[in-house]
Design an enzyme around this catalytic site. Structure first.
Site, PDB file in Angstrom:
ATOM      1  N   ASP A  38      17.336  44.862 -50.201  1.00 28.48           N
ATOM      2  CA  ASP A  38      18.862  45.767 -50.699  1.00 28.48           C
ATOM      3  C   ASP A  38      18.987  45.528 -52.038  1.00 28.48           C
ATOM      4  O   ASP A  38      18.398  44.957 -52.487  1.00 28.48           O
ATOM      5  CB  ASP A  38      19.873  44.919 -49.443  1.00 28.48           C
ATOM      6  CG  ASP A  38      20.877  45.809 -48.960  1.00 28.48           C
ATOM      7  OD1 ASP A  38      21.299  46.883 -49.574  1.00 28.48           O
ATOM      8  OD2 ASP A  38      21.738  45.227 -48.699  1.00 28.48           O
ATOM      9  N   GLY A  39      19.211  46.697 -52.454  1.00 27.74           N
ATOM     10  CA  GLY A  39      20.026  46.543 -53.468  1.00 27.74           C
ATOM     11  C   GLY A  39      19.553  47.652 -54.935  1.00 27.74           C
ATOM     12  O   GLY A  39      19.544  47.115 -56.102  1.00 27.74           O
ATOM     13  N   ASN A  40      18.471  48.628 -54.644  1.00 28.29           N
ATOM     14  CA  ASN A  40      17.463  49.517 -55.241  1.00 28.29           C
ATOM     15  C   ASN A  40      18.008  50.119 -55.609  1.00 28.29           C
ATOM     16  O   ASN A  40      18.921  50.464 -57.316  1.00 28.29           O
ATOM     17  CB  ASN A  40      17.678  50.384 -54.878  1.00 28.29           C
ATOM     18  CG  ASN A  40      16.592  49.088 -53.579  1.00 28.29           C
ATOM     19  OD1 ASN A  40      15.114  49.104 -54.131  1.00 28.29           O
ATOM     20  ND2 ASN A  40      16.199  48.850 -52.607  1.00 28.29           N
ATOM     21  N   GLY A  41      19.920  50.911 -55.248  1.00 27.72           N
ATOM     22  CA  GLY A  41      21.554  51.278 -55.870  1.00 27.72           C
ATOM     23  C   GLY A  41      21.855  50.984 -56.893  1.00 27.72           C
ATOM     24  O   GLY A  41      22.564  51.193 -57.656  1.00 27.72           O
ATOM     25  N   HIS A  55      15.763  53.358 -56.117  1.00 22.14           N
ATOM     26  CA  HIS A  55      14.278  53.186 -55.459  1.00 22.14           C
ATOM     27  C   HIS A  55      12.896  53.409 -55.739  1.00 22.14           C
ATOM     28  O   HIS A  55      11.946  52.326 -54.859  1.00 22.14           O
ATOM     29  CB  HIS A  55      14.223  54.450 -53.654  1.00 22.14           C
ATOM     30  CG  HIS A  55      15.982  54.701 -53.829  1.00 22.14           C
ATOM     31  ND1 HIS A  55      16.217  53.486 -52.938  1.00 22.14           N
ATOM     32  CD2 HIS A  55      16.947  55.487 -53.445  1.00 22.14           C
ATOM     33  CE1 HIS A  55      17.504  53.418 -52.348  1.00 22.14           C
ATOM     34  NE2 HIS A  55      18.499  55.172 -52.742  1.00 22.14           N
ATOM     35  N   GLU A  85      20.797  54.329 -39.878  1.00 18.64           N
ATOM     36  CA  GLU A  85      21.646  54.608 -40.369  1.00 18.64           C
ATOM     37  C   GLU A  85      21.669  55.528 -41.717  1.00 18.64           C
ATOM     38  O   GLU A  85      22.630  55.731 -42.564  1.00 18.64           O
ATOM     39  CB  GLU A  85      22.500  53.813 -40.776  1.00 18.64           C
ATOM     40  CG  GLU A  85      22.673  52.436 -39.603  1.00 18.64           C
ATOM     41  CD  GLU A  85      24.035  53.556 -38.635  1.00 18.64           C
ATOM     42  OE1 GLU A  85      25.309  53.313 -38.973  1.00 18.64           O
ATOM     43  OE2 GLU A  85      23.309  53.942 -37.131  1.00 18.64           O
ATOM     44  N   LEU A 149      -4.110  40.964 -44.682  1.00 23.16           N
ATOM     45  CA  LEU A 149      -2.330  40.977 -44.245  1.00 23.16           C
ATOM     46  C   LEU A 149      -2.712  42.417 -43.845  1.00 23.16           C
ATOM     47  O   LEU A 149      -2.479  43.285 -43.858  1.00 23.16           O
ATOM     48  CB  LEU A 149      -1.641  40.943 -45.698  1.00 23.16           C
ATOM     49  CG  LEU A 149      -0.357  41.200 -45.699  1.00 23.16           C
ATOM     50  CD1 LEU A 149       0.839  40.352 -45.658  1.00 23.16           C
ATOM     51  CD2 LEU A 149      -0.099  41.678 -47.470  1.00 23.16           C
ATOM     52  N   ARG A 212      24.347  40.417 -43.837  1.00 25.86           N
ATOM     53  CA  ARG A 212      24.231  40.724 -42.459  1.00 25.86           C
ATOM     54  C   ARG A 212      22.975  41.014 -41.603  1.00 25.86           C
ATOM     55  O   ARG A 212      21.975  41.276 -42.528  1.00 25.86           O
ATOM     56  CB  ARG A 212      24.351  41.038 -42.011  1.00 25.86           C
ATOM     57  CG  ARG A 212      25.350  42.484 -43.132  1.00 25.86           C
ATOM     58  CD  ARG A 212      27.064  42.845 -43.400  1.00 25.86           C
ATOM     59  NE  ARG A 212      27.539  43.986 -44.504  1.00 25.86           N
ATOM     60  CZ  ARG A 212      27.195  45.137 -44.847  1.00 25.86           C
ATOM     61  NH1 ARG A 212      26.237  45.171 -44.593  1.00 25.86           N
ATOM     62  NH2 ARG A 212      27.611  44.768 -46.037  1.00 25.86           N
ATOM     63  N   LEU A 213      22.385  41.304 -40.515  1.00 28.07           N
ATOM     64  CA  LEU A 213      21.294  41.681 -40.450  1.00 28.07           C
ATOM     65  C   LEU A 213      21.984  43.260 -39.987  1.00 28.07           C
ATOM     66  O   LEU A 213      20.170  43.797 -39.888  1.00 28.07           O
ATOM     67  CB  LEU A 213      20.899  41.411 -38.751  1.00 28.07           C
ATOM     68  CG  LEU A 213      20.616  39.938 -38.707  1.00 28.07           C
ATOM     69  CD1 LEU A 213      20.338  39.360 -37.155  1.00 28.07           C
ATOM     70  CD2 LEU A 213      19.897  39.344 -40.076  1.00 28.07           C
ATOM     71  N   SER A 214      22.280  44.464 -40.184  1.00 25.38           N
ATOM     72  CA  SER A 214      22.377  45.792 -40.526  1.00 25.38           C
ATOM     73  C   SER A 214      21.656  45.427 -39.017  1.00 25.38           C
ATOM     74  O   SER A 214      20.743  46.716 -39.848  1.00 25.38           O
ATOM     75  CB  SER A 214      21.922  46.218 -41.765  1.00 25.38           C
ATOM     76  OG  SER A 214      22.916  45.650 -42.620  1.00 25.38           O
TER      77      SER A 214
HETATM   78  C1  V0D Z   1      13.212  53.235 -50.767  1.00 22.18           C
HETATM   79  C2  V0D Z   1      12.863  49.267 -51.348  1.00 22.18           C
HETATM   80  C3  V0D Z   1       7.559  51.967 -49.757  1.00 22.18           C
HETATM   81  C4  V0D Z   1      13.674  50.504 -50.375  1.00 22.18           C
HETATM   82  C5  V0D Z   1      11.564  49.548 -51.630  1.00 22.18           C
HETATM   83  C6  V0D Z   1      10.887  56.299 -46.479  1.00 22.18           C
HETATM   84  C7  V0D Z   1      13.453  51.875 -50.275  1.00 22.18           C
HETATM   85  C8  V0D Z   1      11.326  51.181 -52.068  1.00 22.18           C
HETATM   86  C9  V0D Z   1       8.181  52.763 -48.887  1.00 22.18           C
HETATM   87  C10 V0D Z   1       6.999  52.997 -48.003  1.00 22.18           C
HETATM   88  C11 V0D Z   1      10.939  52.621 -50.012  1.00 22.18           C
HETATM   89  C12 V0D Z   1       7.057  53.210 -47.004  1.00 22.18           C
HETATM   90  C13 V0D Z   1       5.662  53.524 -45.505  1.00 22.18           C
HETATM   91  C14 V0D Z   1       4.872  53.150 -46.006  1.00 22.18           C
HETATM   92  C15 V0D Z   1       3.946  53.299 -47.226  1.00 22.18           C
HETATM   93  C16 V0D Z   1       5.106  52.852 -48.416  1.00 22.18           C
HETATM   94  C17 V0D Z   1       8.747  53.114 -48.673  1.00 22.18           C
HETATM   95  C18 V0D Z   1      10.918  53.880 -47.602  1.00 22.18           C
HETATM   96  C19 V0D Z   1      11.192  53.568 -48.846  1.00 22.18           C
HETATM   97  C20 V0D Z   1      11.652  54.962 -47.163  1.00 22.18           C
HETATM   98  F1  V0D Z   1       3.339  54.091 -45.314  1.00 22.18           F
HETATM   99  N1  V0D Z   1       8.965  51.914 -50.355  1.00 22.18           N
HETATM  100  N2  V0D Z   1       9.760  52.722 -49.542  1.00 22.18           N
HETATM  101  N3  V0D Z   1       9.648  53.277 -47.666  1.00 22.18           N
HETATM  102  N4  V0D Z   1      11.897  52.308 -51.071  1.00 22.18           N
END
Ligand code: V0D
Length: 263
Positions: A38-41, A55, A85, A149, A212-214
């Site tokens: 959380d907290g990218n925005g 993001h 959500e 991993l 919270r767990l959201s």
């Molecule tokens: C945005 C912070 C990697 C949260 C991290 C579709 C919000 C960066 C992936 C990712 C997002 C997903 C699957 C995969 C490889 C990479 C990703 C989303 C958002 C939402 F196989 N970062 N990331 N997917 N954010």
């Protein structure tokens, strides 16, 4: 110049921090870490940047933490990348988010293969754009024989809906005589969840100050240690991961001893 920097770093205590990181592996490392990123925005807003810039920075942080978790010998890292959500966000932002898996894998998949990482995904993948699922499916196939991993992305994931779907599947198997209702117990029910091949998380981390767990892994987090931090996800690095694991190790040591939280 370089020496000056080294001298300054030593004064700041970053050398002793490196020692702290090395000390971690002398105590039990959580086998499964789950993170609500959380907290990218908020990170972007602080810099007067568009939310999507946050993001994008958050995506780079995913790479950083994956590498560290792998170095520490963590078995599974589950990351909440997109919740059911999150569809309520502006269309432009959702479209940007959906391109991140492709960009992430386009950039980092060769390194992940090199590092023996297995990419996995959980969530209702039907609603995702086909390019997104295609990229992730390709990554899962290309890493399925790795045994390092497990990097498990929760994409369009919601825990209550996961539990309802599992319940319907259990019911169907009972109706078809595949399962006797008297056999249903916690272990059997767990085997119907999207996490059936994974152990429950040992440590949950949530960044950015929300406590919270959201709707994240409600069943699986029943016995998990929680670590909440005000640090925003794009700022979450080696020091914060170290702090979270130290907190976990402090708690599991107490439990290992007296089975009591007082001492
Ligand atoms: C945005 C912070 C990697 C949260 C991290 C579709 C919000 C960066 C992936 C990712 C997002 C997903 C699957 C995969 C490889 C990479 C990703 C989303 C958002 C939402 F196989 N970062 N990331 N997917 N954010």
């Amino acid at each position: 110049m370089l020496n000056k920097l080294k001298q300054w770093k030593r004064q700041q205590g970053s050398d002793s921090f490196e020692e702290r990181f090395q000390e971690l592996v002398k105590h039990p490392i959580p086998g499964h870490i789950a993170i609500i990123m959380d907290g990218n925005g908020r990170w972007a807003k602080k810099r007067a940047l568009p939310r999507v810039a946050g993001h994008h920075e958050g995506m780079k942080c995913v790479r950083r933490i994956t590498k560290l978790a792998n170095e520490l010998g963590v078995e599974t890292l589950t990351l909440y990348a997109f919740s059911t959500e999150n569809w309520k966000r502006p269309k432009m932002e959702v479209e940007f988010l959906m391109k991140l898996p492709e960009e992430f894998l386009g950039t980092f998949l060769p390194e992940l293969i090199e590092e023996n990482v297995q990419v996995r995904m959980m969530g209702s993948t039907g609603a995702l754009p086909s390019n997104t699922t295609k990229a992730v499916t390709k990554a899962m196939e290309e890493t399925r024989h790795n045994d390092g991993l497990i990097l498990n992305f929760a994409l369009n994931y919601g825990s209550r809906s996961e539990i309802i779907d599992s319940m319907k599947h259990v019911l169907k198997d009972v109706q078809n005589g595949i399962l006797d209702e008297n056999q249903i117990n916690e272990e059997v029910f767990s085997s119907y969840l999207m996490t059936k091949d994974l152990k429950d998380p040992d440590l949950l981390i949530r960044t950015s100050g929300e406590i919270r767990l959201s709707n994240f892994m409600l069943w699986q987090l029943a016995y998990t240690e929680f670590f909440f931090t005000d640090v925003l996800w794009p700022d979450f690095g080696k020091e914060q991961l170290t702090e979270a694991i130290e907190a976990y190790q402090g708690r599991s040591r107490r439990f290992g001893g007296l089975q009591s939280e007082e001492s």
